[in-house]
Design a protein around this motif. Structure first.
Motif, PDB file in Angstrom:
ATOM      1  N   LEU A  40       0.794  -1.349   0.064  1.00  0.00           N
ATOM      2  CA  LEU A  40       0.134   0.040   0.012  1.00  0.00           C
ATOM      3  C   LEU A  40       0.794   1.291   0.024  1.00  0.00           C
ATOM      4  O   LEU A  40       0.416   2.316  -0.798  1.00  0.00           O
ATOM      5  CB  LEU A  40      -1.040   0.021   1.221  1.00  0.00           C
ATOM      6  CG  LEU A  40      -2.075  -0.761   1.037  1.00  0.00           C
ATOM      7  CD1 LEU A  40      -2.742  -0.943   2.599  1.00  0.00           C
ATOM      8  CD2 LEU A  40      -2.878  -0.645  -0.017  1.00  0.00           C
ATOM      9  N   GLY A  41       2.108   1.247   0.766  1.00  0.00           N
ATOM     10  CA  GLY A  41       2.836   2.503   0.586  1.00  0.00           C
ATOM     11  C   GLY A  41       3.515   2.738  -0.744  1.00  0.00           C
ATOM     12  O   GLY A  41       3.549   3.840  -0.953  1.00  0.00           O
ATOM     13  N   VAL A  42       3.769   1.930  -1.460  1.00  0.00           N
ATOM     14  CA  VAL A  42       4.121   1.859  -2.741  1.00  0.00           C
ATOM     15  C   VAL A  42       2.959   2.413  -3.837  1.00  0.00           C
ATOM     16  O   VAL A  42       3.065   3.366  -4.519  1.00  0.00           O
ATOM     17  CB  VAL A  42       4.844   0.719  -3.386  1.00  0.00           C
ATOM     18  CG1 VAL A  42       5.267   1.081  -4.833  1.00  0.00           C
ATOM     19  CG2 VAL A  42       6.263   0.492  -2.703  1.00  0.00           C
ATOM     20  N   LEU A  43       1.956   1.711  -3.768  1.00  0.00           N
ATOM     21  CA  LEU A  43       0.703   1.915  -4.434  1.00  0.00           C
ATOM     22  C   LEU A  43       0.108   3.101  -4.393  1.00  0.00           C
ATOM     23  O   LEU A  43      -0.379   3.687  -5.395  1.00  0.00           O
ATOM     24  CB  LEU A  43      -0.338   0.648  -4.085  1.00  0.00           C
ATOM     25  CG  LEU A  43      -1.525   0.610  -4.893  1.00  0.00           C
ATOM     26  CD1 LEU A  43      -1.335   0.266  -6.482  1.00  0.00           C
ATOM     27  CD2 LEU A  43      -2.535   0.007  -4.525  1.00  0.00           C
ATOM     28  N   LEU A  44       0.065   3.652  -3.321  1.00  0.00           N
ATOM     29  CA  LEU A  44      -0.625   5.020  -2.825  1.00  0.00           C
ATOM     30  C   LEU A  44       0.251   6.366  -3.309  1.00  0.00           C
ATOM     31  O   LEU A  44      -0.232   7.252  -3.042  1.00  0.00           O
ATOM     32  CB  LEU A  44      -1.080   5.067  -1.605  1.00  0.00           C
ATOM     33  CG  LEU A  44      -2.162   4.166  -1.279  1.00  0.00           C
ATOM     34  CD1 LEU A  44      -2.824   3.966   0.177  1.00  0.00           C
ATOM     35  CD2 LEU A  44      -3.557   3.900  -1.998  1.00  0.00           C
ATOM     36  N   THR A  45       1.654   6.062  -3.440  1.00  0.00           N
ATOM     37  CA  THR A  45       2.334   7.187  -3.579  1.00  0.00           C
ATOM     38  C   THR A  45       3.391   7.072  -4.824  1.00  0.00           C
ATOM     39  O   THR A  45       3.500   8.143  -5.477  1.00  0.00           O
ATOM     40  CB  THR A  45       3.313   7.245  -2.427  1.00  0.00           C
ATOM     41  OG1 THR A  45       4.155   5.945  -2.278  1.00  0.00           O
ATOM     42  CG2 THR A  45       2.647   7.366  -1.205  1.00  0.00           C
ATOM     43  N   TYR A  46       3.672   5.968  -5.392  1.00  0.00           N
ATOM     44  CA  TYR A  46       4.449   5.902  -6.567  1.00  0.00           C
ATOM     45  C   TYR A  46       4.049   6.284  -7.805  1.00  0.00           C
ATOM     46  O   TYR A  46       4.615   7.167  -8.401  1.00  0.00           O
ATOM     47  CB  TYR A  46       4.939   4.710  -6.760  1.00  0.00           C
ATOM     48  CG  TYR A  46       6.462   4.334  -7.458  1.00  0.00           C
ATOM     49  CD1 TYR A  46       7.694   4.918  -6.923  1.00  0.00           C
ATOM     50  CD2 TYR A  46       6.272   3.756  -8.789  1.00  0.00           C
ATOM     51  CE1 TYR A  46       8.658   5.026  -7.520  1.00  0.00           C
ATOM     52  CE2 TYR A  46       7.569   3.805  -9.545  1.00  0.00           C
ATOM     53  CZ  TYR A  46       8.847   4.244  -9.102  1.00  0.00           C
ATOM     54  OH  TYR A  46       9.787   4.239  -9.572  1.00  0.00           O
ATOM     55  N   PRO A  47       2.714   6.295  -7.888  1.00  0.00           N
ATOM     56  CA  PRO A  47       2.107   6.815  -9.271  1.00  0.00           C
ATOM     57  C   PRO A  47       1.947   8.284  -9.385  1.00  0.00           C
ATOM     58  O   PRO A  47       2.159   8.963 -10.476  1.00  0.00           O
ATOM     59  CB  PRO A  47       0.535   6.419  -9.235  1.00  0.00           C
ATOM     60  CG  PRO A  47       0.624   4.998  -8.260  1.00  0.00           C
ATOM     61  CD  PRO A  47       1.783   5.432  -7.206  1.00  0.00           C
ATOM     62  N   PHE A  48       2.072   9.143  -8.366  1.00  0.00           N
ATOM     63  CA  PHE A  48       2.263  10.524  -8.167  1.00  0.00           C
ATOM     64  C   PHE A  48       3.721  10.920  -8.682  1.00  0.00           C
ATOM     65  O   PHE A  48       3.838  12.025  -9.571  1.00  0.00           O
ATOM     66  CB  PHE A  48       1.903  11.119  -6.885  1.00  0.00           C
ATOM     67  CG  PHE A  48       0.588  10.938  -6.471  1.00  0.00           C
ATOM     68  CD1 PHE A  48      -0.588  11.774  -7.086  1.00  0.00           C
ATOM     69  CD2 PHE A  48      -0.029  10.052  -5.580  1.00  0.00           C
ATOM     70  CE1 PHE A  48      -1.920  11.408  -6.811  1.00  0.00           C
ATOM     71  CE2 PHE A  48      -1.418   9.741  -5.344  1.00  0.00           C
ATOM     72  CZ  PHE A  48      -2.260  10.373  -5.790  1.00  0.00           C
ATOM     73  N   ALA A  49       4.778  10.170  -8.126  1.00  0.00           N
ATOM     74  CA  ALA A  49       6.219  10.512  -8.427  1.00  0.00           C
ATOM     75  C   ALA A  49       6.252  10.186 -10.154  1.00  0.00           C
ATOM     76  O   ALA A  49       6.942  10.827 -10.624  1.00  0.00           O
ATOM     77  CB  ALA A  49       6.972   9.495  -7.542  1.00  0.00           C
TER      78      ALA A  49
END
Length: 284
Positions: A29-38
């Protein structure tokens, strides 16, 4: 997560697998919810800028995931030590519920701390090159200093406790035959001590310390005002923390019991070929 679910009948959701599933879910969840914005920031050639609400959400998720993962790794280490000290620990009927409570408590604690920046204790800050957000540890305000000191001290304490527990666990296994006997492979497929869980925990701990400590040290140095910059150094430290979330599931895939057993059986087959009948007996 898929492998844990497929093999649920074998491990019967023991404490280790409950906490590992929680760790894998936290990292995912930490990667899924933040990486797309980067990714959006890089794809737009740095023309896309995060709205304030998005930045606050990214900061909350990242801090929450990092702190919860650290606490879960520490809990995994304590669990192995409890098994060695008290092998009858697993026979308690309420044990499964207790571990669920521990996992929920860890998630709640990390979430409450992550929410402080949303209620006025510090704030979310956009970091170089504008592709990620974290609680503000750069500017010397009271709220930011509190968050920086609290986060770094708690994280350092978790790392120290985890390392000490793992070292003591390994010492006990090496010097106490009775403790080592609790790790005997119950299926007798490998004929070796089934210490894959401890190997996995130590590997995860090394990965966590190596990838997450630099950011924690950087936050602590900013709190002491020995560093004041917001540049590419913070960016590389943040990328290391993302790397840890990616490494953890692969460590489980490589070091899980089934993989080690197949490697051992393959090694034995190459050294001493057996008949098909004997091979079927070993697989049982």
């Amino acid at each position: 997560m898929i492998l844990v679910w497929i093999n649920r009948r074998d491990h019967r959701w023991s404490s280790f697998y409950k906490m590992f599933a929680a760790l894998a879910l936290t990292d995912f969840l930490g990667v899924l919810l933040t990486y797309p914005f980067a990714i959006m920031r890089y794809i737009s050639d740095f023309t896309y800028c995060f709205p304030i609400k998005i930045c606050e959400s990214i900061s909350f998720v990242m801090v929450d995931a990092h702190l919860a993962a650290a606490l879960l790794i520490c809990a995994l280490s304590f669990d192995r030590l409890l098994v060695l000290i008290n092998p009858y620990h697993y026979r308690s009927r309420d044990l499964g519920r207790r571990y669920v409570v521990v996992i929920i408590a860890i998630w709640l604690f990390s979430s409450v701390f992550s929410m402080l920046q949303l209620v006025g204790v510090g704030k979310a800050e956009l970091y170089f090159p504008g592709s990620w957000c974290y609680f503000d540890f750069v500017k010397p305000s009271i709220g930011s200093l509190f968050s920086a000191y609290f986060y770094s001290v708690v994280s350092f304490s978790i790392i120290l406790i985890t390392v000490v527990v793992n070292v003591f666990t390994m010492w006990k296994i090496c010097h106490d035959p009775a403790a080592k006997g609790t790790l005997l492979d119950s299926s007798l497929v490998s004929g070796y001590y089934d210490s894959h869980v401890i190997v996995f925990i130590i590997a995860v701990t090394i990965s966590f310390v190596a990838t997450c400590t630099p950011l924690i040290v950087d936050i602590f140095l900013h709190a002491l005002e020995l560093r004041t910059e917001n540049n590419d150094l913070e960016m590389w430290f943040e990328r290391l923390t993302f790397l840890n979330a990616i490494i953890d599931p692969w460590l489980y895939i490589v070091l899980r019991k089934e993989s080690i057993r197949r490697i051992i059986l393959l090694y034995r087959a190459l050294r001493n070929p057996v008949s098909p009948e004997e091979e079927c007996l070993l697989e049982r």
